[in-house]
Design a protein around this motif. Structure first.
Motif, short mmCIF file in Angstrom:
data_model
loop_
_atom_site.label_atom_id
_atom_site.label_comp_id
_atom_site.label_asym_id
_atom_site.label_seq_id
_atom_site.Cartn_x
_atom_site.Cartn_y
_atom_site.Cartn_z
N LEU A 1 -5.65 -18.30 12.33
CA LEU A 1 -4.27 -17.83 12.42
C LEU A 1 -4.21 -16.30 12.43
CD1 LEU A 1 -1.42 -19.01 12.48
CD2 LEU A 1 -1.36 -18.84 10.00
N LYS A 2 -3.35 -15.77 13.25
CA LYS A 2 -3.16 -14.32 13.34
C LYS A 2 -2.30 -13.85 12.18
CE LYS A 2 -2.10 -10.87 16.91
NZ LYS A 2 -1.66 -10.71 18.32
N THR A 3 -2.68 -12.75 11.55
CA THR A 3 -1.97 -12.23 10.38
C THR A 3 -1.67 -10.75 10.52
OG1 THR A 3 -4.04 -11.77 9.22
CG2 THR A 3 -3.02 -13.92 8.81
N GLY A 4 -0.71 -10.28 9.72
CA GLY A 4 -0.33 -8.87 9.71
C GLY A 4 -0.08 -8.39 8.30
N PHE A 5 -0.45 -7.14 8.04
CA PHE A 5 -0.14 -6.51 6.76
C PHE A 5 1.00 -5.54 6.95
CE2 PHE A 5 -0.51 -2.91 3.82
CZ PHE A 5 -0.29 -3.59 2.63
N LEU A 6 2.05 -5.71 6.18
CA LEU A 6 3.21 -4.82 6.23
C LEU A 6 2.99 -3.62 5.32
CD1 LEU A 6 5.95 -7.56 6.17
CD2 LEU A 6 5.87 -5.72 7.85
N GLY A 7 2.95 -2.45 5.92
CA GLY A 7 2.75 -1.24 5.14
C GLY A 7 2.00 -0.21 5.96
N THR A 8 1.69 0.92 5.31
CA THR A 8 0.99 2.02 5.97
C THR A 8 -0.23 2.40 5.14
OG1 THR A 8 3.20 2.81 6.61
CG2 THR A 8 1.34 4.26 7.10
N PRO A 9 -1.28 1.61 5.20
CA PRO A 9 -2.47 1.93 4.41
C PRO A 9 -3.09 3.25 4.85
CG PRO A 9 -2.59 -0.29 5.33
CD PRO A 9 -1.45 0.40 6.01
N ALA A 10 -3.74 3.91 3.91
CA ALA A 10 -4.52 5.10 4.26
C ALA A 10 -5.61 4.70 5.25
CB ALA A 10 -5.13 5.72 3.01
N ILE A 11 -5.98 5.62 6.13
CA ILE A 11 -7.00 5.33 7.13
C ILE A 11 -8.29 4.86 6.47
CG2 ILE A 11 -8.38 6.27 9.01
CD1 ILE A 11 -5.40 5.99 9.63
N ALA A 12 -8.64 5.46 5.36
CA ALA A 12 -9.88 5.11 4.68
C ALA A 12 -9.88 3.67 4.18
CB ALA A 12 -10.12 6.06 3.50
N ASP A 13 -8.69 3.07 4.00
CA ASP A 13 -8.60 1.70 3.50
C ASP A 13 -8.56 0.66 4.62
OD1 ASP A 13 -8.55 2.52 0.86
OD2 ASP A 13 -6.35 2.63 0.78
N LEU A 14 -8.45 1.10 5.87
CA LEU A 14 -8.30 0.15 6.97
C LEU A 14 -9.47 -0.82 7.12
CD1 LEU A 14 -6.60 2.33 9.72
CD2 LEU A 14 -5.59 0.43 8.42
N PRO A 15 -10.72 -0.41 6.88
CA PRO A 15 -11.82 -1.38 7.04
C PRO A 15 -11.67 -2.63 6.19
CG PRO A 15 -12.70 0.84 6.99
CD PRO A 15 -11.24 0.97 6.64
N LYS A 16 -11.16 -2.51 4.97
CA LYS A 16 -11.04 -3.71 4.13
C LYS A 16 -9.89 -4.61 4.61
CE LYS A 16 -8.59 -1.25 0.39
NZ LYS A 16 -8.73 -0.75 -1.00
N TYR A 17 -8.83 -4.00 5.14
CA TYR A 17 -7.75 -4.81 5.71
C TYR A 17 -8.21 -5.51 6.98
CZ TYR A 17 -4.41 -2.68 2.48
OH TYR A 17 -3.74 -2.29 1.36
N ALA A 18 -9.03 -4.83 7.77
CA ALA A 18 -9.48 -5.37 9.04
C ALA A 18 -10.31 -6.64 8.88
CB ALA A 18 -10.28 -4.33 9.80
N ALA B 1 0.83 -1.19 0.00
CA ALA B 1 0.00 0.00 0.00
C ALA B 1 0.87 1.25 0.00
CB ALA B 1 -0.91 0.00 1.23
N ALA B 2 0.51 2.20 -0.81
CA ALA B 2 1.29 3.44 -0.90
C ALA B 2 1.14 4.21 0.40
CB ALA B 2 0.80 4.29 -2.07
N THR B 3 2.23 4.80 0.83
CA THR B 3 2.17 5.59 2.06
C THR B 3 1.67 7.00 1.81
OG1 THR B 3 4.46 6.28 1.78
CG2 THR B 3 4.06 4.31 3.09
#
Length: 298
Positions: A203-220, A7-9
């Protein structure tokens, strides 16, 4: 849904004032909890990265969590290495001078096992080998450590998510105890993180990067952690991430990287991050302890 590999910072910090949670930030400052210290590629300031020597160095320091990178050889074997090429951290150019650019995917495991993965770091590590994932996991298990595993460039290795999960199962790392308390899988590739979640939802997972706040719901929907570079975040961003519930119904966590000095460790800890990924885990751990950050309740 397609998630960008990284994700672009740009724009990630836009509008953070609206998302900042002052009360939560103040509470974190009043009751500071010590973030988890994670040894980046093992204790890689003291031993060659992503080797058993680095795992053992972290263990001698009493560091429970280690981070690694997993890739696949030409003949389909899983190994632990960060770069997609072999030349930075081995003597591959000396042994195989005519095979540039020395991609991992162009070499068999047998060829890679002949390489010296220690001398580039320090002569005393001469003969250290690139570990298979199996050998690496054996070392982590022997040390009773915990693992933050990165799927490195999974787009280069179709099906690697399922292959890694099979290996973890064979190693006994997909039982309840490991899944709940000792293992996290992460990647810069959001589609890969999503695939892991689909294949093994517990399983617990993590996304490496700095998504825009507006994109966090889809990552969550498919991840439990947002793991950015410390250079791309601030307290407002951390608070904004914590406001969302991740895939398992708990607040999204923030593990930030790569923090190697005491002042930066204290700064990011004051922002409320949940984990600090570092080449020098002793430096980070001691800085937090000396600053009065409290160990979280088990």
């Amino acid at each position: 849904m397609h998630i960008r590999p990284a994700a672009a910072t740009a724009g990630a910090l836009v509008g953070l004032t609206a998302f900042c949670l002052p009360a939560a930030a103040a509470q974190a400052a009043d009751h500071p909890h010590r973030p988890v210290t994670v040894a980046h590629r093992g204790a890689s300031a003291y031993a060659p990265e992503n080797t058993v020597a680095a795992v053992d160095a972290a263990h001698r320091m009493g560091v429970a969590w280690v981070e690694n990178d997993v890739q696949r050889t030409k003949d389909g074997k899983l190994i632990v290495m960060h770069d997609t090429t072999l030349n930075r951290t081995t003597n591959v150019e000396e042994l195989y001078p005519d095979r540039a650019p020395w991609k991992i995917s162009d070499f068999t495991l047998g060829e890679i096992e002949k390489l010296d993965a220690g001398s580039w770091f320090d002569a005393k590590f001469k003969g250290e080998r690139v570990p298979t994932l199996e050998r690496y996991m054996d070392a982590v298990s022997h040390n009773d450590q915990k693992l933050l595993m990165e799927l490195k460039s999974p787009e280069l290795y179709p099906g690697i998510e399922a292959q890694i999960l099979r290996q973890l199962k064979e190693e006994g790392w997909l039982d309840r105890q490991h899944v709940k308390h000792r293992l996290v899988l992460q990647s810069f590739n959001g589609d890969s993180v999503k695939k892991v979640h689909e294949l093994r939802p517990a399983l617990k997972t993590g996304f490496l990067g700095t998504p825009a706040i507006a994109d966090l719901p889809k990552y969550a929907k498919f991840t439990d952690q947002i793991n950015p570079s410390y250079k791309t975040i601030d307290m407002a961003y951390v608070s904004a991430v914590h406001a969302f519930q991740g895939a398992h119904g708990r607040p999204l966590e923030v593990y930030t990287w790569t923090v190697n000095d005491a002042p930066t460790a204290k700064k990011v800890a004051s922002w409320g991050v949940d984990g600090i990924i570092t080449n020098a885990p002793d430096v980070v751990r001691n800085a937090l302890k000396d600053s009065g950050f409290l160990v979280p309740a088990a």
